[in-house]
Design an enzyme around this catalytic site. Sequence first.
Site, PDB file in Angstrom:
ATOM      1  N   ILE A  53      -0.662   6.775   3.899  1.00 38.74           N
ATOM      2  CA  ILE A  53       0.158   6.261   5.005  1.00 38.74           C
ATOM      3  C   ILE A  53       1.436   5.637   4.443  1.00 38.74           C
ATOM      4  O   ILE A  53       2.531   5.876   4.959  1.00 38.74           O
ATOM      5  CB  ILE A  53      -0.605   5.245   5.879  1.00 38.74           C
ATOM      6  CG1 ILE A  53      -1.850   5.885   6.501  1.00 38.74           C
ATOM      7  CG2 ILE A  53       0.307   4.705   6.994  1.00 38.74           C
ATOM      8  CD1 ILE A  53      -2.690   4.961   7.361  1.00 38.74           C
ATOM      9  N   ASP A  70       2.053  -1.468  -4.689  1.00 40.19           N
ATOM     10  CA  ASP A  70       0.669  -0.976  -4.787  1.00 40.19           C
ATOM     11  C   ASP A  70       0.080  -1.500  -6.095  1.00 40.19           C
ATOM     12  O   ASP A  70       0.830  -1.753  -7.055  1.00 40.19           O
ATOM     13  CB  ASP A  70       0.618   0.553  -4.768  1.00 40.19           C
ATOM     14  CG  ASP A  70      -0.741   1.079  -4.303  1.00 40.19           C
ATOM     15  OD1 ASP A  70      -0.845   1.587  -3.170  1.00 40.19           O
ATOM     16  OD2 ASP A  70      -1.722   0.961  -5.074  1.00 40.19           O
ATOM     17  N   GLY A 100       0.878  -1.171   0.000  1.00 38.62           N
ATOM     18  CA  GLY A 100       0.000   0.000   0.000  1.00 38.62           C
ATOM     19  C   GLY A 100       0.912   1.215   0.000  1.00 38.62           C
ATOM     20  O   GLY A 100       1.739   1.380   0.908  1.00 38.62           O
ATOM     21  N   ALA A 101       0.829   2.019  -1.063  1.00 42.21           N
ATOM     22  CA  ALA A 101       1.700   3.199  -1.157  1.00 42.21           C
ATOM     23  C   ALA A 101       0.849   4.461  -1.243  1.00 42.21           C
ATOM     24  O   ALA A 101       1.158   5.400  -1.969  1.00 42.21           O
ATOM     25  CB  ALA A 101       2.620   3.071  -2.368  1.00 42.21           C
ATOM     26  N   GLY A 102      -0.246   4.462  -0.503  1.00 42.26           N
ATOM     27  CA  GLY A 102      -1.136   5.630  -0.472  1.00 42.26           C
ATOM     28  C   GLY A 102      -0.611   6.667   0.517  1.00 42.26           C
ATOM     29  O   GLY A 102       0.601   6.875   0.641  1.00 42.26           O
ATOM     30  N   HIS A 140      -9.111  -1.087  18.505  1.00 42.35           N
ATOM     31  CA  HIS A 140      -8.899   0.223  17.876  1.00 42.35           C
ATOM     32  C   HIS A 140     -10.240   0.712  17.337  1.00 42.35           C
ATOM     33  O   HIS A 140     -10.461   0.806  16.164  1.00 42.35           O
ATOM     34  CB  HIS A 140      -7.893   0.067  16.733  1.00 42.35           C
ATOM     35  CG  HIS A 140      -7.490   1.365  16.104  1.00 42.35           C
ATOM     36  ND1 HIS A 140      -7.117   2.469  16.821  1.00 42.35           N
ATOM     37  CD2 HIS A 140      -7.384   1.730  14.807  1.00 42.35           C
ATOM     38  CE1 HIS A 140      -6.804   3.445  15.991  1.00 42.35           C
ATOM     39  NE2 HIS A 140      -6.959   3.030  14.763  1.00 42.35           N
ATOM     40  N   ILE A 181      -1.733  -2.036   9.549  1.00 40.94           N
ATOM     41  CA  ILE A 181      -2.388  -0.747   9.848  1.00 40.94           C
ATOM     42  C   ILE A 181      -3.798  -0.732   9.264  1.00 40.94           C
ATOM     43  O   ILE A 181      -4.677  -0.006   9.716  1.00 40.94           O
ATOM     44  CB  ILE A 181      -1.572   0.446   9.268  1.00 40.94           C
ATOM     45  CG1 ILE A 181      -0.123   0.434   9.769  1.00 40.94           C
ATOM     46  CG2 ILE A 181      -2.230   1.767   9.621  1.00 40.94           C
ATOM     47  CD1 ILE A 181       0.711   1.650   9.324  1.00 40.94           C
ATOM     48  N   ARG A 183     -11.343   5.230   5.497  1.00 40.33           N
ATOM     49  CA  ARG A 183     -12.710   5.659   5.804  1.00 40.33           C
ATOM     50  C   ARG A 183     -13.082   6.944   5.102  1.00 40.33           C
ATOM     51  O   ARG A 183     -12.266   7.837   4.949  1.00 40.33           O
ATOM     52  CB  ARG A 183     -12.828   5.920   7.302  1.00 40.33           C
ATOM     53  CG  ARG A 183     -13.086   4.695   8.092  1.00 40.33           C
ATOM     54  CD  ARG A 183     -13.637   5.054   9.440  1.00 40.33           C
ATOM     55  NE  ARG A 183     -12.623   5.520  10.371  1.00 40.33           N
ATOM     56  CZ  ARG A 183     -12.911   5.993  11.575  1.00 40.33           C
ATOM     57  NH1 ARG A 183     -14.169   6.108  11.965  1.00 40.33           N
ATOM     58  NH2 ARG A 183     -11.948   6.381  12.381  1.00 40.33           N
TER      59      ARG A 183
HETATM   60  N1  APR Z   1      -2.940  -4.474  -2.885  1.00 45.32           N
HETATM   61  C1  APR Z   1      -2.091  -3.462  -2.595  1.00 45.32           C
HETATM   62  N2  APR Z   1      -2.490  -2.207  -2.431  1.00 45.32           N
HETATM   63  C2  APR Z   1      -3.784  -1.953  -2.558  1.00 45.32           C
HETATM   64  C3  APR Z   1      -4.724  -2.946  -2.853  1.00 45.32           C
HETATM   65  C4  APR Z   1      -4.256  -4.262  -3.022  1.00 45.32           C
HETATM   66  N3  APR Z   1      -5.079  -5.277  -3.305  1.00 45.32           N
HETATM   67  N4  APR Z   1      -5.949  -2.364  -2.906  1.00 45.32           N
HETATM   68  C5  APR Z   1      -5.775  -1.060  -2.666  1.00 45.32           C
HETATM   69  N5  APR Z   1      -4.466  -0.807  -2.465  1.00 45.32           N
HETATM   70  C6  APR Z   1      -3.793   0.466  -2.206  1.00 45.32           C
HETATM   71  C7  APR Z   1      -4.474   1.638  -2.874  1.00 45.32           C
HETATM   72  O1  APR Z   1      -4.155   1.689  -4.263  1.00 45.32           O
HETATM   73  C8  APR Z   1      -3.902   2.819  -2.094  1.00 45.32           C
HETATM   74  O2  APR Z   1      -2.765   3.365  -2.719  1.00 45.32           O
HETATM   75  O3  APR Z   1      -3.800   0.792  -0.836  1.00 45.32           O
HETATM   76  C9  APR Z   1      -3.503   2.186  -0.739  1.00 45.32           C
HETATM   77  C10 APR Z   1      -4.239   2.788   0.438  1.00 45.32           C
HETATM   78  O4  APR Z   1      -3.866   4.106   0.525  1.00 45.32           O
HETATM   79  P1  APR Z   1      -4.902   5.280   0.863  1.00 45.32           P
HETATM   80  O5  APR Z   1      -6.159   5.052   0.106  1.00 45.32           O
HETATM   81  O6  APR Z   1      -4.196   6.568   0.685  1.00 45.32           O
HETATM   82  O7  APR Z   1      -5.241   5.017   2.415  1.00 45.32           O
HETATM   83  P2  APR Z   1      -4.355   5.348   3.696  1.00 45.32           P
HETATM   84  O8  APR Z   1      -4.778   6.651   4.258  1.00 45.32           O
HETATM   85  O9  APR Z   1      -2.934   5.116   3.400  1.00 45.32           O
HETATM   86  O10 APR Z   1      -4.914   4.231   4.706  1.00 45.32           O
HETATM   87  C11 APR Z   1      -4.727   2.859   4.485  1.00 45.32           C
HETATM   88  O11 APR Z   1      -4.889   2.331   6.819  1.00 45.32           O
HETATM   89  O12 APR Z   1      -5.639   3.629   8.593  1.00 45.32           O
HETATM   90  C12 APR Z   1      -5.944   2.628   7.700  1.00 45.32           C
HETATM   91  O13 APR Z   1      -8.312   2.880   7.485  1.00 45.32           O
HETATM   92  C13 APR Z   1      -7.086   3.038   6.835  1.00 45.32           C
HETATM   93  O14 APR Z   1      -7.463   0.878   5.927  1.00 45.32           O
HETATM   94  C14 APR Z   1      -6.905   2.141   5.658  1.00 45.32           C
HETATM   95  C15 APR Z   1      -5.388   2.008   5.549  1.00 45.32           C
END
Ligand code: APR
Length: 314
Positions: free
Chosen positions: A14, A34, A10-12, A176, A119, A83
């Site tokens: 967080i 990602d 996950g490279a969003g 949490h 996370i 969320r």
């Molecule tokens: N495999 C890998 N990455 C994925 C997949 C998957 N199957 N599906 C979605 N993603 C990626 C998305 O493309 C996105 O870049 O996960 C990333 C999530 O990043 P954000 O949407 O920016 O969310 P973020 O604020 O980083 O939070 C991530 O942490 O706190 C928790 O509730 C929050 O569950 C959420 C997580």
Amino acid sequence: VKRHKIALVGAGQIGATLALLSGMKELGDVVMYDIVEGMPQGKGLDLCQLSPVEGFDATFKGTQSYADMKDADVVIVTAGVPRKPGMSRDDLLAINAKIVRQVADGIKTYCPDAFVVCITNPLDAMVQLLQEVSGLPPNKVVGMAGVLDASRFRYFLAEKLNVSVEDVHCLVMGGHGDTMVPLVRYSNVGGITLPDLVKMKWLTQDELNKMVDRTRFGGGEIVGLLKTGSAFYAPAASAISMAEAYLKDKKRLLPCAAYLTGEYGVNGFYCGVPVIIGKGGVEKVVELQLTSEESAMFKKSVDAVKELVAATPK
Ligand code: APR
């Protein structure tokens, strides 16, 4: 010495912050996975180009292939959807469970010896699923929640009392979610417990209760402001402190979602408790003597976690 390898799934919001902090703290080389093509590669290159300015040596590689996680020392999982306003963490359950299963398979195949920090929300259910599907030992799979919840509480107290955040220590147990249990008896400013500070009139009981509530809903407060996602700076920093404790064998005592085998009367579930993190992962679950009131709150929180786990699609 070989540099450590840190895989971020996950490279969003967080994930990118995790990568930045990991670089600034020189924890090791970073791989960012990602599903969105190009995005982790772009962020990775951007971070590589930041490193000369900040003066650290680390590589950042974006990828769409789990094979790049091979032999990672630490994996931090944020893959999923965050969320939106009006959504509870539990609303995310079905969507994120599917994603977490895929991630767990990737970890099982490529880095079964890693220390894994989850996370992705709803945290307590997702960390359990991650452990079950990956088959990693429970002491190597933990959930990040307590460090963040405690940090929120610490900040609110420091701000109110006009003291350094460094001198405020808090303990938050339980799931949490809104049933988390901030333990005022075990929270202090420079060693002076919160009930004592109330007696000393540094703050009133009512002010303290309000801060406890604000802590419980601390995540939601930020979702309400951001509108398009949830908190990311403090969650990332909290997970990095856990990863660092493992990589540097610091034996830190931190509240984390850990797998319980009878501690606090809970068997076979993850829940937020104080643990020692060192090179063995979760090396010890610290069992406190809770008062009957604290126990009742903790039990309520555990029941909420159990419901969530039962509702997780198998
Ligand atoms: N495999 C890998 N990455 C994925 C997949 C998957 N199957 N599906 C979605 N993603 C990626 C998305 O493309 C996105 O870049 O996960 C990333 C999530 O990043 P954000 O949407 O920016 O969310 P973020 O604020 O980083 O939070 C991530 O942490 O706190 C928790 O509730 C929050 O569950 C959420 C997580």
